[in-house]
Design an enzyme around this catalytic site. Sequence first.
Site, mmCIF file in Angstrom:
data_model
loop_
_atom_site.group_PDB
_atom_site.id
_atom_site.type_symbol
_atom_site.label_atom_id
_atom_site.label_comp_id
_atom_site.label_asym_id
_atom_site.label_seq_id
_atom_site.Cartn_x
_atom_site.Cartn_y
_atom_site.Cartn_z
ATOM 1 N N GLU A 52 9.224 0.605 11.323
ATOM 2 C CA GLU A 52 10.140 1.598 11.117
ATOM 3 C C GLU A 52 9.391 2.926 11.320
ATOM 4 O O GLU A 52 8.942 3.236 10.202
ATOM 5 C CB GLU A 52 10.742 1.588 9.810
ATOM 6 C CG GLU A 52 11.652 0.273 9.450
ATOM 7 C CD GLU A 52 12.967 0.027 10.245
ATOM 8 O OE1 GLU A 52 13.171 1.099 10.905
ATOM 9 O OE2 GLU A 52 13.396 -1.017 9.974
ATOM 10 N N CYS A 90 13.660 10.079 7.823
ATOM 11 C CA CYS A 90 13.642 9.661 9.318
ATOM 12 C C CYS A 90 14.856 9.809 9.943
ATOM 13 O O CYS A 90 14.927 9.941 11.184
ATOM 14 C CB CYS A 90 13.352 8.126 9.369
ATOM 15 S SG CYS A 90 14.088 7.181 8.025
ATOM 16 N N GLU A 137 9.895 15.143 16.718
ATOM 17 C CA GLU A 137 10.417 14.616 15.538
ATOM 18 C C GLU A 137 10.250 16.126 14.551
ATOM 19 O O GLU A 137 8.918 16.179 14.251
ATOM 20 C CB GLU A 137 10.221 13.469 14.893
ATOM 21 C CG GLU A 137 10.621 13.349 13.354
ATOM 22 C CD GLU A 137 10.534 12.184 12.798
ATOM 23 O OE1 GLU A 137 9.273 11.721 12.806
ATOM 24 O OE2 GLU A 137 11.225 11.508 11.924
ATOM 25 N N LYS A 192 0.784 -1.198 0.157
ATOM 26 C CA LYS A 192 -0.142 -0.144 -0.100
ATOM 27 C C LYS A 192 0.803 1.283 0.058
ATOM 28 O O LYS A 192 1.731 1.435 0.840
ATOM 29 C CB LYS A 192 -0.947 0.089 1.168
ATOM 30 C CG LYS A 192 -2.108 1.007 1.203
ATOM 31 C CD LYS A 192 -2.453 1.685 2.214
ATOM 32 C CE LYS A 192 -1.854 2.757 3.003
ATOM 33 N NZ LYS A 192 -1.900 3.904 1.774
ATOM 34 N N GLY A 242 6.540 4.650 8.703
ATOM 35 C CA GLY A 242 5.705 5.903 8.856
ATOM 36 C C GLY A 242 6.124 6.402 10.368
ATOM 37 O O GLY A 242 6.672 6.411 11.079
ATOM 38 N N GLY A 275 2.057 3.616 13.850
ATOM 39 C CA GLY A 275 2.988 2.242 14.340
ATOM 40 C C GLY A 275 2.243 1.720 15.471
ATOM 41 O O GLY A 275 1.937 0.594 15.313
HETATM 42 P P1 NAD Z 1 2.060 7.844 8.173
HETATM 43 O O1 NAD Z 1 2.159 7.084 9.300
HETATM 44 O O2 NAD Z 1 0.897 8.950 8.137
HETATM 45 O O3 NAD Z 1 1.798 7.200 6.590
HETATM 46 C C1 NAD Z 1 2.738 5.838 6.554
HETATM 47 C C2 NAD Z 1 1.656 5.054 6.048
HETATM 48 O O4 NAD Z 1 0.805 4.354 6.603
HETATM 49 C C3 NAD Z 1 0.814 5.518 4.539
HETATM 50 O O5 NAD Z 1 0.745 4.685 3.517
HETATM 51 C C4 NAD Z 1 -0.389 5.830 4.970
HETATM 52 O O6 NAD Z 1 -1.417 5.727 4.176
HETATM 53 C C5 NAD Z 1 -0.548 4.547 5.895
HETATM 54 N N1 NAD Z 1 -1.311 4.765 7.249
HETATM 55 C C6 NAD Z 1 -1.967 5.815 7.871
HETATM 56 N N2 NAD Z 1 -2.826 5.376 8.757
HETATM 57 C C7 NAD Z 1 -2.744 3.919 8.661
HETATM 58 C C8 NAD Z 1 -3.467 2.930 9.556
HETATM 59 N N3 NAD Z 1 -4.347 3.254 10.402
HETATM 60 N N4 NAD Z 1 -3.466 1.853 9.010
HETATM 61 C C9 NAD Z 1 -2.574 1.267 8.159
HETATM 62 N N5 NAD Z 1 -1.762 2.199 7.607
HETATM 63 C C10 NAD Z 1 -1.997 3.551 7.728
HETATM 64 O O7 NAD Z 1 3.448 8.572 7.965
HETATM 65 P P2 NAD Z 1 4.095 9.455 6.815
HETATM 66 O O8 NAD Z 1 3.697 10.776 7.363
HETATM 67 O O9 NAD Z 1 3.652 9.014 5.786
HETATM 68 O O10 NAD Z 1 5.732 9.246 7.090
HETATM 69 C C11 NAD Z 1 6.546 10.135 7.852
HETATM 70 C C12 NAD Z 1 6.829 9.318 9.105
HETATM 71 O O11 NAD Z 1 7.379 8.289 8.708
HETATM 72 C C13 NAD Z 1 7.857 10.267 9.939
HETATM 73 O O12 NAD Z 1 7.871 9.947 11.218
HETATM 74 C C14 NAD Z 1 9.344 9.533 9.340
HETATM 75 O O13 NAD Z 1 10.232 9.701 10.571
HETATM 76 C C15 NAD Z 1 8.739 8.043 9.513
HETATM 77 N N6 NAD Z 1 9.612 7.346 8.562
HETATM 78 C C16 NAD Z 1 10.452 6.358 9.058
HETATM 79 C C17 NAD Z 1 11.435 5.723 8.461
HETATM 80 C C18 NAD Z 1 12.327 4.821 9.046
HETATM 81 O O14 NAD Z 1 12.856 3.786 8.448
HETATM 82 N N7 NAD Z 1 12.471 4.543 10.436
HETATM 83 C C19 NAD Z 1 11.617 6.034 7.282
HETATM 84 C C20 NAD Z 1 10.897 6.863 6.727
HETATM 85 C C21 NAD Z 1 9.795 7.629 7.091
#
Ligand code: NAD
Length: 476
Positions: free
Chosen positions: A244, A278, A380, A169, A222, A227
């Site tokens: 992650e 991240c 963050e 997704k 994300g 998470g």
């Molecule tokens: P997000 O959690 O909003 O979204 C990430 C993904 O999860 C998207 O595809 C979203 O549609 C999906 N999602 C959202 N709600 C969901 C739910 N209830 N159930 C299942 N899936 C759901 O995060 P974002 O804003 O897209 O990304 C930014 C964040 O990601 C930052 O905090 C960043 O640090 C982190 N990040 C971490 C890493 C790592 O490897 N540690 C890498 C890149 C980004």
Amino acid sequence: MDMLINGIAATAADKTWIEVTNPATGEYVDRVPRGSEEDVNAAVEAADAAFGVWSEKTTRDRGLVLYRAAELIRRDHKDLAEILTREQGKPIRESTDEVRGCANIFEYYASIAGLPAGETVTLGKAGDCLVTRVPLGVCAAIIPWNMPVLIMGWKAGPALLAGNSLVLKPASTTPLTNLRIAGLLKDAGLPHGVLNVVTGPGETVGAALVKHPRVKKISFTGDCATGHRIREMAQDHLKTLTLELGGSDPMIVMADADIPKAVEGALRGRFYNAGQICTAVKRLYLHEKIAEEFMRLLTAKVEGLSVGNGLSPGTDMGPLNSAEQLGRISSVIHETTEREEGTIRAGGCPLTGSAYEKGFFYTPTLITDVAPDAALLSNEIFGPVLPVVTVPDLGAAIREANHSKYGLGASVWTKDLATVKQVYQEVNAGIIWVNRHLTVPPEVPFGGTKESGMGRENGSKALDSYTQTKTLYLGW
Ligand code: NAD
């Protein structure tokens, strides 16, 4: 663009759509179907049906598919990089790096396809055991918008090599490059149904995927809060999880560091991808002896960054990915100045003027004299804002570095091995860089401690997280 379910473009007539727009210009780029729970069910069914065929292939055959996909990605890299810049906003040079990075990951996993997996255990008179590693079944990959192509590689590479089928997704602002790469995997020989992409909102499509009883593993990248929600949803069926999550990486610069090199490290570490990474440098700790000189050099570099449309040659930094991101960064800076938690040394406002009015541009920002309890240090900050703190010695720097709920990466800039040893032993993070920051090659395990998540991606060990052991006990 259509979803890919069972390797076939799927567009039901009754679908509504998600429009993808260019964050630099607001222009329409393409649209993808707003998927539903039924689409998730169809994708999981297709993946389940394809699992047998794929898992029965040799690891070498699966590696060859990844290798061919890498070749196709390299062939199409210009096109893919342009799509990525249009949907995500980053400069074309960074998109090209990211697309090639995905090819590197597929090649890396193809290259380790021949490595022995499993082990034998001898128990003397009690017998011998053959411990094999078998794939889990249908896995799910949930991708964020900041590095969508690289993160697709991190998840699809090991999941597919290990013999699993996958439902992926993408994030709703960046689904297009993910779909194109899924198409290239199909062209490279991935059998129908092994990889399915369902586009749509996280709250519906993502959640349906996480809760689906036939999905055995969720690999999510994300936000921390998402998470935690995923962890709760996944526990009903005891799914395997890789999470992650966020990071607030400290960068420590000691008095003996190569200052020009460290300045470049801070510049790239914080402003690459407009700070939306991240493992970006999110807190800079400077030894007081070099702080002034460092800031003089860094401020000049930051003020010299060319901010603009990622497609224009010469752009150093593109826009933020969405209006929501721009709003978040603007309010963080507003609150910092309102509460007098720091002094703006560079930037500190959205970019204005006709070239910027339809995009989500923020000026590269440096903040000094940051209060120890400032939100800038504890939360963050996912954008081009760097808080800078002066420290009297290494002990203070390490204490500050650990004073965070996150533990993804950290770097120390020094020529002294004793300093390196102390930082490596005392800073709580998944990766400690010395005289560099951000670099994450496919060979190196990647992931965090504390609230930064659980599990590791990359490296040969990531394969283990997409398999389970199965033992044949021979009681002679
Ligand atoms: P997000 O959690 O909003 O979204 C990430 C993904 O999860 C998207 O595809 C979203 O549609 C999906 N999602 C959202 N709600 C969901 C739910 N209830 N159930 C299942 N899936 C759901 O995060 P974002 O804003 O897209 O990304 C930014 C964040 O990601 C930052 O905090 C960043 O640090 C982190 N990040 C971490 C890493 C790592 O490897 N540690 C890498 C890149 C980004």
